[in-house]
Design a protein around this motif. Structure first.
Motif, mmCIF file in Angstrom:
data_model
loop_
_atom_site.group_PDB
_atom_site.id
_atom_site.type_symbol
_atom_site.label_atom_id
_atom_site.label_comp_id
_atom_site.label_asym_id
_atom_site.label_seq_id
_atom_site.Cartn_x
_atom_site.Cartn_y
_atom_site.Cartn_z
ATOM 1 N N ALA A 84 -6.131 -4.547 -8.872
ATOM 2 C CA ALA A 84 -5.670 -4.927 -10.206
ATOM 3 C C ALA A 84 -4.262 -4.409 -10.436
ATOM 4 N N CYS A 85 -4.018 -3.144 -10.016
ATOM 5 C CA CYS A 85 -2.678 -2.584 -10.200
ATOM 6 C C CYS A 85 -1.650 -3.385 -9.402
ATOM 7 N N LEU A 121 -12.110 -3.969 -16.766
ATOM 8 C CA LEU A 121 -11.679 -2.684 -16.224
ATOM 9 C C LEU A 121 -12.817 -1.686 -16.093
ATOM 10 N N LEU A 122 -13.755 -1.709 -17.028
ATOM 11 C CA LEU A 122 -14.782 -0.675 -17.023
ATOM 12 C C LEU A 122 -16.028 -1.181 -16.296
ATOM 13 N N THR A 174 -0.300 5.194 -8.938
ATOM 14 C CA THR A 174 -0.329 3.739 -9.064
ATOM 15 C C THR A 174 -0.766 3.333 -10.462
ATOM 16 N N ILE A 175 -1.792 3.991 -10.956
ATOM 17 C CA ILE A 175 -2.293 3.623 -12.283
ATOM 18 C C ILE A 175 -1.255 3.945 -13.352
ATOM 19 N N ARG A 177 -11.667 -2.275 -3.389
ATOM 20 C CA ARG A 177 -10.997 -1.336 -4.296
ATOM 21 C C ARG A 177 -10.434 -2.114 -5.483
ATOM 22 N N PRO A 178 -11.296 -2.421 -6.442
ATOM 23 C CA PRO A 178 -10.853 -3.308 -7.542
ATOM 24 C C PRO A 178 -9.686 -2.760 -8.345
ATOM 25 N N TYR A 179 -9.649 -1.443 -8.561
ATOM 26 C CA TYR A 179 -8.568 -0.920 -9.400
ATOM 27 C C TYR A 179 -7.223 -1.015 -8.692
ATOM 28 N N SER A 180 -7.229 -0.690 -7.410
ATOM 29 C CA SER A 180 -5.976 -0.825 -6.666
ATOM 30 C C SER A 180 -5.498 -2.258 -6.686
#
Lengths: 505, 470
Positions: free
Chosen positions: B374-375, A22-23, B453-454, B369-372
């Motif tokens: 992942a979510c 994540l980081l 989203t997060i 957009r890795p965080y999107s």
């Protein structure tokens, strides 16, 4: 803090792995963190191994309720059955971080998560908890094959994922059925192992639940005919994943049968043991013969690994102390030897950029240390006396002959096939004329030697002086077989007699 | 006093809707202000619902306004889910309309009116109130689907929805009349008493009427064989509205069905066989439709049908065990979080005029957009029921309930259906992670949806071990 040693071993890698994913962490930092965590896990594992006394049931127990209305609890513990599997899952990981140093951070992050989840699956004494870890340990494998695998990785990753999730969802239904059966018997929901093993299950529903469990584990091991995902997945996966799958995850399938299926479904198990044993032997032969004709180095070793899993599984189905002890011993022996073989293969692949067996030749003259290490691991995997593989396979064959002479003889004969393909492979890759493609091949570096050496030493120590390890296993194996023997005796006098007698003729 | 306290959240939602209607008349209020106000009103109503003490066990029913409404933990939690869905749909709308045309200030007013109807629906205990609530909700949702009359897709969607919805409404009224004729009352409890007295099957008007009512609800919940409209309507509606329909409408419909069946165990007995086969057909029809889809909105619509099937399993098992009502709510919450999460993520990823909505458009999202990504992966895994997500526990409760009620077949078929559903959930994950990126997925301006989203992704894990006690 050390009171919760097992939780620490589970969640330290998982939390760290999730953090790395994540980081924004650099790949060097990710590797260093992974290495540090895996070394810590090794230390915790050694502490558990040394302080484990093996006399009673579960040790290092942690228990707190998770969902009270359904009797689901966070219940961990180690006994003689899980101890060696736990060791296999705890001890081997630092090698990966030391040997493969230039991967992306996701590689290391996923590796950490898979280790934590596997340790969790081994320690869980509650079926729902076990199921959670069991599913979670698949996800990193899915991502690692899909992201870092070979050219045909998409097909391989879809195959292994659908296969294993389908199997485990059926197991979920069986698990919930068990909880419901406990509710009907006692008026309370529970998924704790100790509570469920006391149930006496009968009828078609129980048989179906037994099948649900067996299919899930048979897919993971993999047991013939559920092995078809294996060659693709092992071949396309990056080295670390192949290592995880073959050295540890397959063993958790075996462990699952011993831990959950045998005590809970003792009756069904005794009834179908012969069929399952046959499936183990057929798998051994089938994969062994398939390994003989492979042209791809890794694919051949994949089949070889599957073939050896057949004999490990066979050890459970023989239902006697020798075979069970042999299986538990062989779990570690096979984990170390196969693990080292796949890691060495990864190094060879990195250096020569090829996996076709015909491209190699004469590696022994260019890389003598690597050749020696490979030879030791290989001989251990084919069961040469003096290596760890001999003890386990000998005990299993002994038990198999006691169980059913035909199966025992077939299994022993199949081991010869294993010797054939392994030695032939060794000859073609390490001896014969040096090939051009390997002209620039260099031997193991000092770090690589030091990384692998402890495991090579372990292989030899376990082959020469197995007693300390067997002492830890034996009480648990005795207990389990004693419990099973009662059921078999009852079944023999009852309607299950003809099935068991068929096995003896 | 209790009566008034109980309807406070309802009053707050309704008053909020009127407030927005009034405020929208002023020129000075623009889109940003009104969307913040809309979200704030949902949040406000949520907290009122959370604090109002309308506890009372699920049995006996705490009657409000002389048996017109009921209030208990079940209705409270259902209301909370609906208001949370409203909040996140409003949040998605805030982002969505920065990149899409067709915003009118009354959008949030309609959203609140729909939520008002739904809240009322969860609490009804009487057939006429039920109809009023149903129509308040439906009219508001029709408007939401089709308010952009220049768009052909929207017009098509609203026409289909309105026509079929009107039929369903007519069915309902006809059914209610027949039930009244058969039992002499419109109150659930009185109907239950009559049925308990004289039996269900001996009363043809009651049987016919109750089945007509059931059909109306099956239509609203998109169950087989009344599921065909869902795909086109969900696809044609604006993303935030689809999100709202997929989650909140389903929640309110299942809440009222569960309420109705809990009070009327005999009616439940009469429906069980029917619901049994219906749940199987719904799951498999939904799966078959979803497997063939290329468009994410359509896939989610079809997967919504599958989840309706799981909820029907819970309805079949209702009443046999104390937590079966809780299982429905837990599943709705878990499903709602994951679905809303996907739609909120889509609301900023789909870009201008919803141009990225097919599977292939999301190639390589994880690299850009890795965080999107992942979510989204978390939401999909939750919908597929992989532990330790909320979706897993939801399935767990439902399957446990089915076993408990003696419907092992349903439990096993539910499992088979989730194996099938892996196909389309994993497909998106594979596309996002294992393909090379082709698009840049730019986000226009500062928007709230990524944050939402997060938050929802965290919720997927946060609620999974929430104990279900009802």
């Amino acid at each position: 803090m050390l009171d919760n040693l097992l939780s620490l071993m589970i969640f330290l890698p998982i939390v760290l792995g999730a953090g790395i994913l994540l980081l924004p962490v650099g790949r060097e930092a990710a590797r260093a963190l992974g290495l540090a965590a895996s070394v810590l896990v090794v230390l915790f594992g050694l502490k558990i191994f040394l302080t484990f006394n093996g006399s009673s049931g579960l040790e290092f127990v942690e228990r707190s309720p998770l969902i009270e209305s359904l009797g689901i609890s966070y219940h961990l513990g180690v006994d003689g059955i899980s101890l060696l599997v736990l060791m296999a899952a705890a001890l081997l990981f630092p090698m990966v971080y030391l040997l493969f140093r230039t991967r992306e951070k996701g590689y290391y992050g996923n590796l950490l998560i898979v280790q934590g989840a596997m340790i969790g699956a081994v320690c869980a004494a509650d079926l729902v908890l076990f199921y959670m870890f069991w599913e979670v340990m698949l996800l990193p494998v899915f991502f690692m094959i899909g992201l870092y695998g070979g050219p045909n990785r998409l097909k391989a990753t879809v195959k292994i994922t659908i296969y294993t999730i389908a199997g485990s969802l059926l197991m979920l239904a069986a698990i919930i059925y068990l909880g419901m059966a406990h509710h009907q018997a006692t008026g309370q929901w529970s998924f704790a192992m100790d509570a469920l093993s006391g149930l006496s299950l009968a009828g078609p529903a129980a048989t179906l639940a037994f099948v649900g469990f067996m299919v899930a584990f048979a897919i993971k091991i993999p047991l013939f005919p559920f092995h078809t995902w294996l060659p693709d997945a092992y071949t396309e996966a990056p080295t670390a994943t192949t290592f995880v799958l073959s050295a540890i995850m397959a063993k958790i399938g075996v462990y699952g049968v011993i831990r959950f299926v045998v005590p809970v479904f003792d009756e069904s198990f005794a009834r179908y043991a012969l069929i399952l044993a046959c499936s183990g032997v057929v798998g051994m032969m089938y994969c062994g013969i398939a390994a003989l004709v492979q042209k791809d180095f890794k694919r051949m070793l994949a089949f070889s690994s599957a073939s050896h899993m057949g004999i490990i599984a066979l050890g459970i189905f023989c239902m006697n102390v020798q075979a069970l002890t042999g299986t538990l011993y062989q779990i570690v022996a096979h984990a170390t030897s196969t693990g080292v073989i796949f890691l060495l293969l990864g190094l060879i692949e990195e250096r020569s950029a090829t996996r076709t067996i015909d491209d190699f030749g004469g590696l022994a003259s260019r890389a003598p240390i690597l050749a020696v290490f490979f030879a030791v691991a290989m001989l251990a995997s084919v069961g040469l006396p003096g290596t760890s593989g001999f003890i386990g396979e000998f005990l299993i064959i002994l038990g198999a002959i006691k169980f059913n002479a035909v199966i025992g003889i077939l299994a022993a004969t199949t081991l010869v096939i294993g010797v054939c393909y392994m030695l032939w492979l060794f000859q073609r890759v390490f001896f014969e004329k040096p090939a051009e493609k390997t002209a620039t091949f260099h031997d193991l570096t000092a770090i690589e030697v030091l990384t692998i050496l402890p495991v090579i030493v372990l292989i030899i120590v376990m082959g020469i002086y197995p007693q300390p390890f067997l002492d830890k296993i034996n009480p648990a194996a005795d207990r389990q077989i004693a419990a099973l023997a009662q059921v078999v005796a009852v079944a023999d006098s009852g309607d299950g007699a003809e099935l068991n007698n068929q096995g003896k003729n | 006093m209790f009566d008034v306290m109980v309807i406070l959240p309802l009053a707050a939602t309704g008053a909020g809707a009127i407030l927005i209607m009034l405020v929208a008349a002023f020129e000075t209020f623009r889109r940003e202000g009104i969307s913040i106000l809309g979200m704030g009103l949902f949040a406000f109503a949520f907290f009122i619902q959370l604090t109002v003490d309308n506890s009372g066990d699920i049995y006996p029913f705490a009657e409000v306004f002389n048996g017109m409404l009921v209030a208990n933990t079940f209705t409270k939690v259902a209301g909370l889910i609906i208001l949370a869905c409203g909040f996140f749909s409003a949040l998605a709308a805030q982002t969505y309309f920065t990149q899409n045309k067709g915003f009118v200030l009354e959008f949030y007013c309609m959203l609140l009116f729909a939520a008002f109807g739904m809240l009322l629906l969860t609490m009804v205990a009487e057939l006429i109130t039920l109809f009023i609530a149903l129509e308040i909700m439906s009219l508001a949702v029709y408007t939401l689907v089709g308010y952009d009359r220049h768009s052909v897709v929207r017009a098509e969607a609203v026409l289909k929805y309105l026509m079929l919805g009107a039929f369903a409404g007519a069915f309902y009224v006809m059914g209610a009349v027949l039930v009244y004729a058969g039992t002499g009352s419109t109150s659930f409890a009185a109907i239950g008493a009559v049925v308990a007295d004289s039996g269900y099957l001996s009363n043809p008007a009651l049987v016919g009427g109750s089945f007509l009512i059931l059909f109306a609800f099956l239509f609203k919940a998109a169950a087989f064989p009344f599921h065909a409209w869902v795909i086109d309507v969900y696809d044609g509606a604006p993303l935030p509205v689809t999100a709202f329909m997929a989650t909140a409408v389903k929640t309110s419909i299942f809440a009222v069905l569960a309420n109705f069946l809990l009070i009327n165990p005999e009616v439940h007995q009469g429906w069980v066989t029917f619901l049994f086969y219906l749940s199987i057909l719904t799951m498999f029809a939904g799966n078959l439709i979803a497997i063939g889809q290329q468009n994410l909105k359509r896939m989610l619509a079809a997967s919504g049908i599958v989840h309706t099937g799981y909820l029907l399993i819970a309805l079949v098992a209702l009443g046999s065990e104390r937590f079966s009502g809780g299982a429905i709510l837990f599943y709705l919450a878990a499903y709602g979080v994951a679905t809303l999460g996907l739609f909120v993520a889509l609301s900023y990823l789909s870009g201008q005029d919803e141009r990225r909505v097919s599977f292939d458009d999301f190639r390589g999202l994880a690299k850009v957009r890795p965080y999107s990504a992942a979510c989204i992966a978390i939401f999909l895994l939750s919908m597929a029921g992989i532990p330790p997500t909320a979706g897993f526990m939801g399935k767990f409760y439902i399957i446990a309930g089915a076993f408990q009620a003696g419907h092992a077949v349903l439990a096993v078929l539910g499992i088979v259906s989730s194996i099938l559903s892996l196909w389309y959930y994993l497909r998106l994950i594979i596309v996002m992670y294992f393909r090379e990126p082709e698009q840049r997925f730019e986000v226009a301006e500062l928007t709230l949806a990524p944050l939402g989203t997060i938050v929802l992704a965290v919720c997927v894990f946060a609620i999974s071990f929430y104990p279900v006690v009802l």
